[in-house]
Motif scaffolding. Structure first.
Motif, short mmCIF file in Angstrom:
data_model
loop_
_atom_site.label_atom_id
_atom_site.label_comp_id
_atom_site.label_asym_id
_atom_site.label_seq_id
_atom_site.Cartn_x
_atom_site.Cartn_y
_atom_site.Cartn_z
N LYS A 61 -14.36 20.55 -103.27
CA LYS A 61 -12.97 20.40 -102.85
C LYS A 61 -12.01 20.86 -103.94
O LYS A 61 -10.82 21.05 -103.68
N TYR A 65 -6.92 18.55 -104.14
CA TYR A 65 -6.88 17.76 -102.91
C TYR A 65 -6.23 16.41 -103.15
O TYR A 65 -6.51 15.72 -104.13
N HIS A 180 -9.53 25.36 -98.03
CA HIS A 180 -10.33 24.14 -98.14
C HIS A 180 -10.26 23.36 -96.83
O HIS A 180 -9.22 23.34 -96.16
N MET A 182 -11.82 19.54 -94.89
CA MET A 182 -12.53 18.28 -94.99
C MET A 182 -12.54 17.62 -93.62
O MET A 182 -11.53 17.63 -92.92
N THR A 192 -17.06 18.25 -96.79
CA THR A 192 -16.05 18.94 -97.59
C THR A 192 -16.55 20.36 -97.77
O THR A 192 -17.66 20.57 -98.27
#
Length: 263
Positions: A61, A65, A180, A182, A192
């Protein structure tokens, strides 16, 4: 608290806590584009090529984040760049069945390589070098500014699908172009990962303004330490931008303790 597009007040943590009864269904499938644009009339047209029941590879990640508490589909906040519409389908890797009620979080840099909430930190040259040389779990970031552009989350509909409107990401030293992502289920982070782009299209997009002003790109797919062909988006040109699709197959029993959501 945040507001959805209908003005309803929405707490992201409340949505996740009450995931069994909460839903922000996104409505119908992709609409045909205006005259002169590529017609994409069904999400299945994109997901057909992206379909897989293989567990989606995990990817770091990174250091940028944090829980931005932004339940929204359009995450651009007037940031300039080539339009990118994302369709993400979440399914169980064991059964291939869609997972309604999952929260999909995405965050990315802007055309110049900066992340909201951490612009100062992302201005530092080679800040990501630590991520490459020390592949370790990153703690959630504490934001150092009040900006939240290019961050958002949506809850999957009955087909396990969310849609986002964003821009093609830029780049920064040490990494290829990426977004990114998640996935949260029942308050646990079950995946992730990162969404990647075909290099031919990266070259095409990054040669245009505002990306072209950011010179000296040093890392491409072939040299990126986190590149995995299984994370490439299926992309089609669509009028003034692109549609991208990917299926994220998750272990619904997973609970990534190294990246647990705080409540």
């Amino acid at each position: 608290m945040r507001h959805d597009h209908d003005g309803q007040r929405v707490s992201r943590r409340r949505l996740i806590t009450n995931i069994g009864i909460s839903s922000l269904g996104l409505g119908g499938l992709l609409a045909a584009r205006s005259a002169g644009a590529t017609a994409v009339t069904d999400l299945e047209d994109l997901f057909a090529e992206a379909r897989t029941c293989t567990l989606t590879p995990a990817a770091t990640k990174g250091p940028f984040y944090f829980d931005a508490d932004q339940i929204r589909s359009d995450i651009r906040d007037n940031k300039p760049g080539v339009l990118l519409r994302l369709a993400i389908k979440v399914q169980d890797s064991a059964t291939c069945r869609p997972l309604p009620g999952a929260v999909v979080d995405i965050w990315q840099c802007d055309a110049s390589g900066l992340y909201s909430g951490g612009e100062r930190e992302s201005m530092i040259q080679h800040v990501e070098t630590r991520e490459i040389t020390h592949d370790r779990p990153w703690p959630d970031m504490t934001p150092t500014d009040g900006k939240r552009y290019l961050r958002g989350a949506q809850v999957t509909d009955g087909d396990g699908v969310v849609e986002f409107t964003t821009i093609w990401p830029g780049w920064y030293p040490g990494r290829t172009v990426h977004i990114h992502a998640m996935v949260h289920l029942g308050g646990s982070r079950v995946l992730t990962t990162q969404l990647l782009f075909e290099e031919e299209l990266n070259w095409k997009v990054l040669s245009q303004p505002p990306y072209a002003q950011h010179r000296g790109r040093d890392t491409y797919n072939t040299h990126d330490p986190y590149f995995d062909a299984g994370l490439l988006l299926t992309l089609v040109e669509d009028g003034d931008g692109y549609w991208g699709a990917i299926v994220l197959s998750v272990d619904s029993d997973r609970d990534d303790g190294s990246a647990r959501r705080t409540t």
